[in-house]
Design an enzyme around this catalytic site. Structure first.
Site, mmCIF file in Angstrom:
data_model
loop_
_atom_site.group_PDB
_atom_site.id
_atom_site.type_symbol
_atom_site.label_atom_id
_atom_site.label_comp_id
_atom_site.label_asym_id
_atom_site.label_seq_id
_atom_site.Cartn_x
_atom_site.Cartn_y
_atom_site.Cartn_z
ATOM 1 N N SER A 21 43.044 104.227 65.721
ATOM 2 C CA SER A 21 43.190 105.670 65.497
ATOM 3 C C SER A 21 41.855 106.323 65.807
ATOM 4 C CB SER A 21 43.576 105.931 64.037
ATOM 5 O OG SER A 21 44.816 105.320 63.768
ATOM 6 N N LEU A 22 41.744 106.868 66.998
ATOM 7 C CA LEU A 22 40.449 107.421 67.432
ATOM 8 C C LEU A 22 40.375 108.899 67.068
ATOM 9 C CD1 LEU A 22 38.107 105.933 68.930
ATOM 10 C CD2 LEU A 22 38.723 107.314 70.916
ATOM 11 N N HIS A 23 41.315 109.664 67.577
ATOM 12 C CA HIS A 23 41.555 111.067 67.209
ATOM 13 C C HIS A 23 40.449 112.062 67.545
ATOM 14 C CE1 HIS A 23 45.013 109.283 65.435
ATOM 15 N NE2 HIS A 23 44.582 109.140 64.204
ATOM 16 N N GLU A 35 56.613 103.345 51.514
ATOM 17 C CA GLU A 35 57.718 103.669 52.400
ATOM 18 C C GLU A 35 57.639 102.887 53.698
ATOM 19 O OE1 GLU A 35 56.356 107.859 51.883
ATOM 20 O OE2 GLU A 35 56.582 107.933 54.045
ATOM 21 N N CYS A 37 54.654 109.789 58.090
ATOM 22 C CA CYS A 37 53.343 109.482 57.539
ATOM 23 C C CYS A 37 53.139 109.813 56.070
ATOM 24 C CB CYS A 37 52.265 110.189 58.345
ATOM 25 S SG CYS A 37 52.568 110.144 60.089
ATOM 26 N N CYS A 55 45.798 113.588 57.037
ATOM 27 C CA CYS A 55 46.819 112.582 56.718
ATOM 28 C C CYS A 55 47.333 112.727 55.292
ATOM 29 C CB CYS A 55 46.229 111.187 56.916
ATOM 30 S SG CYS A 55 47.376 109.869 56.493
ATOM 31 N N CYS A 69 41.334 110.430 55.798
ATOM 32 C CA CYS A 69 41.442 111.236 57.020
ATOM 33 C C CYS A 69 41.962 112.630 56.630
ATOM 34 C CB CYS A 69 42.377 110.582 58.024
ATOM 35 S SG CYS A 69 41.790 108.965 58.577
ATOM 36 N N CYS A 118 58.197 100.434 60.834
ATOM 37 C CA CYS A 118 56.819 100.780 60.500
ATOM 38 C C CYS A 118 56.621 100.470 59.019
ATOM 39 C CB CYS A 118 56.603 102.266 60.787
ATOM 40 S SG CYS A 118 55.016 102.907 60.235
ATOM 41 N N CYS A 144 45.787 105.182 50.025
ATOM 42 C CA CYS A 144 44.791 104.832 51.052
ATOM 43 C C CYS A 144 43.476 105.509 50.710
ATOM 44 C CB CYS A 144 45.283 105.303 52.423
ATOM 45 S SG CYS A 144 44.173 104.876 53.788
ATOM 46 N N GLY A 193 48.477 103.225 54.127
ATOM 47 C CA GLY A 193 47.416 102.249 53.898
ATOM 48 C C GLY A 193 46.622 101.906 55.146
ATOM 49 N N GLU A 194 45.467 101.292 54.912
ATOM 50 C CA GLU A 194 44.618 100.826 56.010
ATOM 51 C C GLU A 194 44.717 99.293 56.026
ATOM 52 O OE1 GLU A 194 42.865 101.690 58.724
ATOM 53 O OE2 GLU A 194 42.434 99.553 58.753
HETATM 54 N N1 SAH Z 1 45.309 103.394 58.441
HETATM 55 C C1 SAH Z 1 45.837 103.016 59.701
HETATM 56 C C2 SAH Z 1 47.345 102.931 59.756
HETATM 57 C C3 SAH Z 1 48.142 103.984 59.051
HETATM 58 S S1 SAH Z 1 48.117 105.611 59.744
HETATM 59 C C4 SAH Z 1 45.291 103.911 60.798
HETATM 60 O O1 SAH Z 1 44.521 104.814 60.489
HETATM 61 O O2 SAH Z 1 45.579 103.683 61.961
HETATM 62 C C5 SAH Z 1 49.026 105.485 61.234
HETATM 63 C C6 SAH Z 1 48.709 106.567 62.255
HETATM 64 O O3 SAH Z 1 49.308 107.818 61.899
HETATM 65 C C7 SAH Z 1 47.234 106.845 62.422
HETATM 66 O O4 SAH Z 1 46.924 106.993 63.777
HETATM 67 C C8 SAH Z 1 47.091 108.159 61.691
HETATM 68 O O5 SAH Z 1 45.940 108.847 62.059
HETATM 69 C C9 SAH Z 1 48.352 108.857 62.077
HETATM 70 N N2 SAH Z 1 48.736 109.994 61.269
HETATM 71 C C10 SAH Z 1 48.428 110.261 59.981
HETATM 72 N N3 SAH Z 1 48.982 111.421 59.575
HETATM 73 C C11 SAH Z 1 49.666 111.903 60.631
HETATM 74 C C12 SAH Z 1 50.480 113.050 60.833
HETATM 75 N N4 SAH Z 1 50.686 113.928 59.861
HETATM 76 N N5 SAH Z 1 51.048 113.225 62.055
HETATM 77 C C13 SAH Z 1 50.865 112.304 63.036
HETATM 78 N N6 SAH Z 1 50.131 111.193 62.899
HETATM 79 C C14 SAH Z 1 49.518 111.002 61.714
#
Ligand code: SAH
Length: 339
Positions: free
Chosen positions: A210-212, A88, A329, A115, A112, A101, A108, A155-156
């Protein structure tokens, strides 16, 4: 080889190899990306025999739009690939222009915890052409030009390094789709060796991490990649990246209720990032079927924002798009695959 996955320099090499002039590559690029033709036989300044040769050596097959969903400032596309897989992309309308995007893999493997995309394991990498075509099909659908691209879909991207880099070079080519490097953002969960590789490419793109989570324990809990590449190493690598590229890096931080959104975590994050040329983008979580994760409410997000601000950290809250239409996402693909 699909023609949309070829960089201009590689097409030049191809022409030289078959005994043609290298400027033919420029002509082909103009047909593909300015005139948007879908056949070599429509490239009227290329002679018949060469058209035939090109037609034999390259394919034109496009991915196709399977489904569209639309809300005010956002349009979501589900694409069907040749092998029946789906990915998508999301089109967003900002005051500064249109951004897309794009997805970089089918599924992937990063896993996480919060996700949706990661629920469906990686099936395969996308080819560069499949990423280029996401943009071309959207531009064709809306009859407008895209001004920026974020590689933040399914994807990453750094787990599909070579194809993603080709993709960036093709869309960045002034004779291609011509999206300026500063309008291209690559988001990664933190694959350290690939970040190191990327810093030597001398690209002017934006890097988002993506630190989180602000500490090892929490990050390992919600992002398995942290077990392979520890937060401490990641932060050092980001510093190195900034020193090398002279570019500010974005730190993404998804706000998960009662998981990573307290004062304590805000202070830890501020301490971790102090003095670095970064800015923090707080992301309101899009709730999915992962019922264990809820979005932090507005007050908590504002409070987190205030703590960071007071500590002198640059911080913004991400504008939301598409929650209503499953644009968040990986949800559209996830539904389609289940169905
Ligand atoms: N794999 C890469 C790019 C794809 S994810 C990465 O990890 O950065 C893009 C971003 O969306 C990441 O920061 C991810 O953690 C975040 N993300 C994933 N699921 C989400 C959700 N349900 N709500 C908000 N952000 C989310």
């Amino acid at each position: 080889m699909n023609i949309y996955g070829i960089k201009r320099e590689d097409l030049e090499k191809y022409f030289i190899d078959i005994g043609e002039k290298k400027f033919k590559a420029l002509q082909v690029f103009e047909w593909l990306y300015n005139h948007k033709v879908d056949s070599f036989y429509k490239m009227t300044n290329i002679k018949k025999e060469l058209q035939e040769r090109l037609d034999k050596d390259f394919s034109f097959n496009m991915i196709s739009i399977q489904k569209k969903q639309e809300d005010k400032l956002v349009k979501k596309y589900l694409f069907k690939l040749f092998d029946g897989n789906f990915v998508e992309a999301v089109l967003m309308q900002h005051d500064y222009g249109l951004s897309v995007c794009v997805s970089s893999q089918v599924g992937c493997n990063m896993g996480c915890a919060f996700c949706e995309s990661g629920r469906l394991k990686k099936v395969r990498n996308l080819g560069a052409y499949e990423m280029v075509e996401q943009i071309l099909l959207i531009e064709d659908d809306i009859k407008k030009r895209i001004s920026s691209v974020v590689i933040m879909g399914i994807g990453e991207p750094l787990d599909n390094y070579d194809n993603v880099l080709d993709f960036i070079k093709i869309i960045n080519d002034p004779k291609g789709i011509a999206i300026g490097a500063r309008h291209i953002t690559l988001s990664t969960c933190g694959i350290v060796p690939k970040i190191k590789e990327l810093m030597n490419e001398s690209l002017q793109i934006n890097l988002a991490i993506s630190l989180h989570a602000p500490n090892e324990e929490l990050r390992s809990k919600i992002m398995p990649v942290n077990k392979a590449y520890k937060l401490e190493l990641l932060i050092d690598t980001i510093s190195e990246y900034i020193a090398k590229t002279n570019r500010r890096v974005t730190i993404e931080y998804v706000m998960l209720d009662n998981v990573n959104d307290s004062d304590k975590e805000a202070m830890e994050l501020a301490k971790l990032l102090k003095g670095m040329n970064v800015y923090v983008n707080l992301i309101p979580y899009n709730e999915t079927n992962h019922i264990e994760f809820k979005r932090s409410n507005k007050e908590k997000i504002m409070n987190f924002y205030d703590v960071l601000k007071k500590q002198g950290i640059n911080v913004t809250i991400r504008k939301e798009f598409g929650g209503k239409i499953d644009a968040a996402c990986g949800q559209l693909r996830s539904k389609e695959v289940k169905a």
